[in-house]
Write an enzyme that holds these catalytic residues in place. Structure first.
Site, short mmCIF file in Angstrom:
data_model
loop_
_atom_site.label_atom_id
_atom_site.label_comp_id
_atom_site.label_asym_id
_atom_site.label_seq_id
_atom_site.Cartn_x
_atom_site.Cartn_y
_atom_site.Cartn_z
N HIS A 1 146.62 19.36 73.56
CA HIS A 1 147.60 19.63 74.60
C HIS A 1 146.91 20.32 75.77
O HIS A 1 145.87 20.94 75.62
CB HIS A 1 148.75 20.50 74.06
CG HIS A 1 148.30 21.80 73.48
ND1 HIS A 1 147.71 21.91 72.23
CD2 HIS A 1 148.35 23.07 73.96
CE1 HIS A 1 147.43 23.17 71.98
NE2 HIS A 1 147.79 23.90 73.01
N VAL A 2 147.51 20.18 76.95
CA VAL A 2 146.92 20.69 78.18
C VAL A 2 147.94 21.59 78.88
O VAL A 2 149.13 21.26 78.94
CB VAL A 2 146.51 19.53 79.12
CG1 VAL A 2 145.97 20.07 80.45
CG2 VAL A 2 145.46 18.64 78.44
N TYR B 1 146.66 22.70 66.38
CA TYR B 1 145.64 21.67 66.38
C TYR B 1 146.22 20.27 66.63
O TYR B 1 146.20 19.39 65.77
CB TYR B 1 144.84 21.72 65.08
CG TYR B 1 143.94 22.93 65.04
CD1 TYR B 1 142.76 22.97 65.78
CD2 TYR B 1 144.29 24.06 64.30
CE1 TYR B 1 141.95 24.09 65.78
CE2 TYR B 1 143.48 25.19 64.28
CZ TYR B 1 142.31 25.19 65.02
OH TYR B 1 141.50 26.30 65.03
N GLU C 1 164.16 18.83 71.73
CA GLU C 1 163.75 19.18 73.10
C GLU C 1 163.63 17.98 74.03
O GLU C 1 162.97 18.04 75.07
CB GLU C 1 162.43 19.96 73.09
CG GLU C 1 162.48 21.23 72.25
CD GLU C 1 161.22 22.08 72.39
OE1 GLU C 1 160.77 22.29 73.54
OE2 GLU C 1 160.70 22.53 71.36
N GLN D 1 139.77 28.65 70.78
CA GLN D 1 140.55 27.84 69.87
C GLN D 1 141.97 27.64 70.43
O GLN D 1 142.49 28.51 71.10
CB GLN D 1 140.67 28.55 68.52
CG GLN D 1 139.39 28.71 67.76
CD GLN D 1 139.06 27.44 66.96
OE1 GLN D 1 139.93 26.69 66.57
NE2 GLN D 1 137.78 27.23 66.77
N HIS E 1 142.78 25.28 75.82
CA HIS E 1 142.34 26.48 75.10
C HIS E 1 141.41 26.11 73.96
O HIS E 1 141.57 25.09 73.32
CB HIS E 1 143.55 27.22 74.50
CG HIS E 1 144.32 28.03 75.48
ND1 HIS E 1 145.67 28.29 75.33
CD2 HIS E 1 143.95 28.63 76.63
CE1 HIS E 1 146.08 29.02 76.35
NE2 HIS E 1 145.06 29.24 77.15
N SER F 1 146.17 27.16 70.03
CA SER F 1 147.21 27.78 69.20
C SER F 1 147.63 26.84 68.08
O SER F 1 148.06 27.29 67.02
CB SER F 1 148.44 28.12 70.04
OG SER F 1 148.11 29.05 71.03
N ASP G 1 156.77 25.20 79.18
CA ASP G 1 156.46 26.16 78.12
C ASP G 1 157.58 27.18 78.07
O ASP G 1 158.21 27.51 79.08
CB ASP G 1 155.13 26.85 78.42
CG ASP G 1 154.67 27.74 77.29
OD1 ASP G 1 155.12 28.90 77.25
OD2 ASP G 1 153.87 27.30 76.45
#
Length: 323
Positions: free
Chosen positions: A263-264, A260, A171, A256, A254, A258, A191
């Site tokens: 990230h923002v 670990y 990516e 919890q 977030h 998605s 995203d």
């Protein structure tokens, strides 16, 4: 990212190979081609569908491998509106006084369906998209140390796809901004929920280079330079690239998460994206302010988050008598 399963499962939207429905089979060696993965998909069951959001999540198989396909009607944008009205085949359904309804059949190139393929899909991927009952957890500092953290450490949540992005192994062409500093640096990329065709549902993710911060719970005042850098340079990069000002963006984390690895999310205010609710979203500006006021705010305070009925973490909280 789309409605995410709590408990640390890497977001399949980011792991998946996105394939278009035009049948193009270009891709890296070993990857599923659009023809083999989409036309060869054997429908099993519908996991979830939404007439309002115009999407459907389907579980099935591709070449005897478990798979999930997400189909989503692409939005109508201003740049194609005139062509769609002019060149679509029209069929009258009803006329009554000043009201009339039609079925429009646009030209094929204006009638796309965004398609995400996850293959091979694990049981956790399937459960992620299956409509389920939700519960609200109030996690104390003690709960995190005795229930959540041991659960996270006991699971094998793969972050290889995140490291591939950071190391430019995947990516790389989608990265719109990078600060390479190992301490406060990060990358910004779209995203997969955003097709990059209009700004109303703009959605970008900033992924930090540091690998030692799992989530909001790890943050202290020592991370303020990192957080300020992500906010300031992320907003500046989006303004320069998309001409969207900070006042039009929802910048949040977030809990919890998605997956670990810190990230923002940078999301257009016009887009009611999954995970924007108060039970899960924490505005980055508030996070920075809280850490300025209290250096270990997120390590000590009770945090609330939603969790799905099938999530193993919910079972752990039940076993501990916390639900």
């Amino acid at each position: 990212m789309a409605a995410s399963q709590n408990g640390g499962v890497s977001d399949p939207q980011n792991e998946a190979k996105r394939l278009k429905t035009d049948g193009n089979d270009a891709g890296e060696a070993g990857e599923l081609t659009a023809e083999s993965s989409i036309s060869g998909f054997e429908v099993g069951r519908i996991l979830r569908e939404s007439a309002r959001e115009k999407n459907i999540f389907v579980h099935g198989k591709i070449n005897d491998q478990e798979a999930v396909i997400i189909l989503e009607k692409t939005p109508i944008t201003q740049d194609v509106l005139q062509e769609m009205l002019k060149n679509s085949t029209r069929m009258l359904e009803m006329r009554n006084d000043i009201y009339s309804t039609y079925q429009l059949r646009p030209p094929p190139h204006l009638n796309g369906v965004k398609t995400t393929v996850i293959c091979p899909a694990t049981e956790k991927h399937v459960k992620k998209y299956l409509r389920q009952e939700m519960f609200l957890i109030e996690e104390t500092e003690e709960d995190y140390q005795s229930i959540t953290l041991p659960y996270i450490n006991s699971q094998s949540f793969s972050l290889q796809w995140v490291y591939n992005i950071l190391e430019k192994k995947a990516e790389a062409d989608r990265i719109v901004f990078e600060d390479p500093d190992p301490g406060v640096g990060f990358v910004v990329l779209p995203d997969f929920k955003w097709d990059q065709k209009q700004l109303d549902d703009l959605y970008l993710i900033a992924i930090v280079h540091r690998k030692d911060v799992k989530s909001l719970r790890d943050l202290t005042c020592d991370h303020l330079p990192l957080l300020r850098n992500v906010r300031e340079k992320g907003l500046d990069a989006i303004m320069k690239r998309y001409s969207v000002p900070a006042s039009k963006l929802r910048v949040m984390l977030h809990y919890q998460p998605s997956y670990y690895h810190l990230h923002v999310h940078f999301i257009s205010l016009d887009y009611e994206a999954p995970g924007c609710g108060v039970e899960r979203a924490h505005l980055l500006a508030d996070v920075i302010q809280n850490l300025q006021d209290e250096p270990e705010y997120y390590r000590k305070h009770t945090l609330t988050f939603p969790i799905r009925a099938d999530d193993t973490l919910l079972t752990k909280f039940r076993e501990a008598g916390r639900v």
